[in-house]
Enzyme design. Structure first.
Site, short mmCIF file in Angstrom:
data_model
loop_
_atom_site.label_atom_id
_atom_site.label_comp_id
_atom_site.label_asym_id
_atom_site.label_seq_id
_atom_site.Cartn_x
_atom_site.Cartn_y
_atom_site.Cartn_z
N GLU A 160 0.81 -1.23 0.00
CA GLU A 160 0.00 0.00 0.00
C GLU A 160 0.84 1.28 0.00
OE1 GLU A 160 -2.71 -0.33 3.29
OE2 GLU A 160 -3.54 -2.24 2.59
N ASN A 203 2.15 -5.20 -3.06
CA ASN A 203 0.73 -5.51 -2.77
C ASN A 203 -0.04 -4.23 -2.53
OD1 ASN A 203 -1.12 -7.79 -2.13
ND2 ASN A 203 -1.18 -6.89 -0.07
N HIS A 242 -10.28 -5.93 -2.33
CA HIS A 242 -11.39 -5.74 -1.39
C HIS A 242 -12.44 -4.96 -2.16
CE1 HIS A 242 -9.08 -7.15 2.04
NE2 HIS A 242 -8.10 -6.33 1.71
N GLU A 277 -6.22 -10.71 -1.22
CA GLU A 277 -7.04 -10.41 -0.03
C GLU A 277 -8.52 -10.29 -0.39
OE1 GLU A 277 -5.56 -7.10 2.27
OE2 GLU A 277 -3.46 -7.61 1.88
N ASP A 279 -12.33 -10.01 -0.88
CA ASP A 279 -13.66 -10.11 -0.27
C ASP A 279 -14.60 -9.24 -1.09
OD1 ASP A 279 -12.94 -7.53 0.88
OD2 ASP A 279 -12.21 -8.56 2.65
O1 9MR Z 1 -7.64 -7.89 8.73
C1 9MR Z 1 -6.70 -7.06 9.34
C2 9MR Z 1 -7.28 -6.45 10.60
O2 9MR Z 1 -7.45 -7.46 11.57
C3 9MR Z 1 -6.38 -5.37 11.14
O3 9MR Z 1 -7.02 -4.73 12.22
C4 9MR Z 1 -6.06 -4.36 10.07
C5 9MR Z 1 -5.15 -3.30 10.59
O4 9MR Z 1 -4.57 -2.55 9.60
O5 9MR Z 1 -5.46 -5.03 8.96
C6 9MR Z 1 -6.32 -5.96 8.36
O6 9MR Z 1 -5.70 -6.52 7.24
C7 9MR Z 1 -5.39 -5.60 6.17
C8 9MR Z 1 -4.16 -6.11 5.47
O7 9MR Z 1 -3.12 -6.32 6.37
C9 9MR Z 1 -3.72 -5.15 4.38
N1 9MR Z 1 -4.79 -4.88 3.48
C10 9MR Z 1 -6.06 -4.49 4.05
C11 9MR Z 1 -6.47 -5.52 5.09
C12 9MR Z 1 -7.84 -5.20 5.65
O8 9MR Z 1 -7.81 -3.96 6.32
#
Ligand code: 9MR
Length: 470
Positions: A160, A203, A242, A277, A279
């Protein structure tokens, strides 16, 4: 009476036998077994609750039966692995790697250089100090990638780093602010040095929103071109994907077609595309009907088609198993996964399963013969399934009366080919051996011991198989 009893016994026996057979068949036909037949990886995160043992046994059972690639939801991030400077915490990550090995799964590491989930000490001690931040990031990557060298198959090296709107680098990142965009190039170089065999990905999200220079993926493509031209060791782009169901968000502009366009551009650069990732949520608060869930299934399938059909796409990873444990609420979305709150498969599950069952790979492509999971250390039940699947896959790709092959020691024997081209790849997909005009057999003595994928092509026949050189 005696005859009747015997007859009843036979009928009962047949009924039980058939029931057993159909159950066995149903149990064999998992997303995982079908994905392996199609030479792709299908996966889901292990949710953070799994690491604390807080999930029902059924969750893990589903996870290891249905998926062949795994990533930790939070447990390999910077704040989890180096919560205070120089004190590394690998416990949860090790737990996942052990689970993956025990179940023959590929492992993704997520994520090394990211603006989020960076522990406070990084900014507090070294914010804006370029030299120190370079040292801190390098030390983190050296240690973490080094610790899981040979065990984590692929890493999200940078996550990101591009901003959402006018595409440009994301400004609010301790790494970007202190180091500048060259933190990205450096992170890839360091990760490669720490594990030269790991696949390294950039990513990001919103990559399914088009490849024009105004879109994030368009900006990224320009960077990938530059990285490739400069010899930066990047092998893949992860599209988080997402996305939202388009009927509940009319403004949502992403589409499978746009992501496919990105895959095609990346192919020209010899870079893979992975969905990392996925959804597909609905807006929170609305009633989600059966037809909504069916439409959701169709979208899941459309994204899967990219992975099945594009030769440089190999991974379809969903950000969660059940709607009950999903981060989506925080994004004002709901029900974005393929199992419901009670761990029952949703229409999206069926849609993926059926697509995997029916997919016929185009005969002329060398698609995915390089990406089957290393399942050599699976438990017996799973191993049986794999053997069965592999056989089916071979029969299918060989066609009636066509080419077949087997390996004994270092020799590859090929039947039914007059002048075959033989290519051997390691489990990361890198070519290790190639020969033309092969008839009968060929000695692979220069290929060291281990697991490989071999592809044999002769005329229109195109056969791939996993082999072990001993
Ligand atoms: O699913 C993850 C969540 O439990 C955390 O609180 C969050 C914190 O940033 O990160 C989520 O996972 C993220 C991933 O690491 C990067 N892409 C977006 C995902 C969803 O927010």
């Amino acid at each position: 009476m005696r005859t009747q009893q015997t007859l009843a016994g036979v009928v009962l026996g047949i009924a039980l036998f058939s029931a057993g057979l159909s159950n066995a068949f149903a149990a064999d036909e998992t997303l995982r077994s079908l994905a392996e037949k199609n030479n792709i990886y299908i996966g889901a995160i292990l949710n953070s609750q799994w690491f604390g043992g807080g999930l029902p046994g059924q969750y893990e059972q589903i996870h290891k039966t249905q998926f062949n690639i795994v990533v930790a939801e939070n447990e390999m991030k910077f704040d989890a692995t180096e919560p205070s400077e120089g004190r590394f915490n690998y416990g949860n990550g090790d737990k996942m790697v052990k689970y993956a090995k025990a179940n023959g799964m590929r492992v993704r590491g997520h994520a090394l250089a990211w603006h989020s989930q960076v522990p406070g000490w990084v900014d507090q001690k070294y914010g804006k100090n370029k030299k120190e931040l370079l040292r801190v990031l390098k030390n983190h990557i050296d240690n973490v990638v080094g610790h899981w060298k040979g065990q984590v198959d692929e890493w999200d090296v940078v996550n990101e780093a591009i901003s959402n709107n006018e595409p440009q680098w994301r400004g609010y990142s301790v790494w970007y602010q202190g180091i500048g965009p060259e933190f990205i190039d450096s992170a890839f170089v360091w990760a490669h040095a720490a594990d030269p065999n790991a696949e390294l990905c950039y990513n990001d999200y919103n990559l399914e929103q088009g490849i024009s220079p105004k879109a994030k993926a368009g900006f990224l493509l320009e960077q990938v071109k530059r990285w490739v031209a400069n010899g930066i060791p990047i092998h893949c782009v992860g599209s988080q994907t997402h996305v939202e169901d388009t009927t509940t968000d009319k403004h949502f502009i992403g589409s499978p077609d746009s992501l496919r366009a990105l895959a095609k551009e990346l192919a020209k650069l010899n870079i893979k595309l992975k969905i990392t990732e996925l959804d597909i949520g609905f807006k929170s608060g609305i009633n989600v009907s059966k037809s909504d869930l069916e439409r959701q299934g169709k979208t899941f399938r459309e994204y899967l088609d990219i992975i099945l059909e594009e030769p440089n796409a190999d991974t379809y990873l969903i950000w969660g198993v059940s709607d009950k444990w999903s981060w989506l609420g925080g994004l004002n979305r709901q029900k974005g996964l393929i199992y419901d709150d009670n761990l029952n498969p949703k229409p999206a599950f069926d849609s993926i399963l059926v697509r995997l069952q029916n997919f016929e790979p185009p005969q002329d492509t060398a698609k995915k013969d390089t990406v089957v999971a290393d399942t050599s250390k699976k438990d017996t039940t799973v191993k049986d399934t794999t053997v069965k699947d592999t056989t089916t896959a071979i029969a299918k790709s060989a066609g009636p009366g066509s080419v077949s092959m087997y390996v004994a020691g270092h020799t590859l024997f090929i039947a039914g080919a007059n002048s075959a081209k033989v290519d051997v790849f390691d489990m990361q997909g890198r070519p290790v051996f190639s020969a033309k005009n092969v008839k009968g057999s060929i000695d692979l003595k220069d290929v060291s011991e281990g697991l490989y994928m071999v592809r044999v092509r002769d005329g229109s026949a195109n056969l791939t198989k996993r082999i072990a050189i001993k």
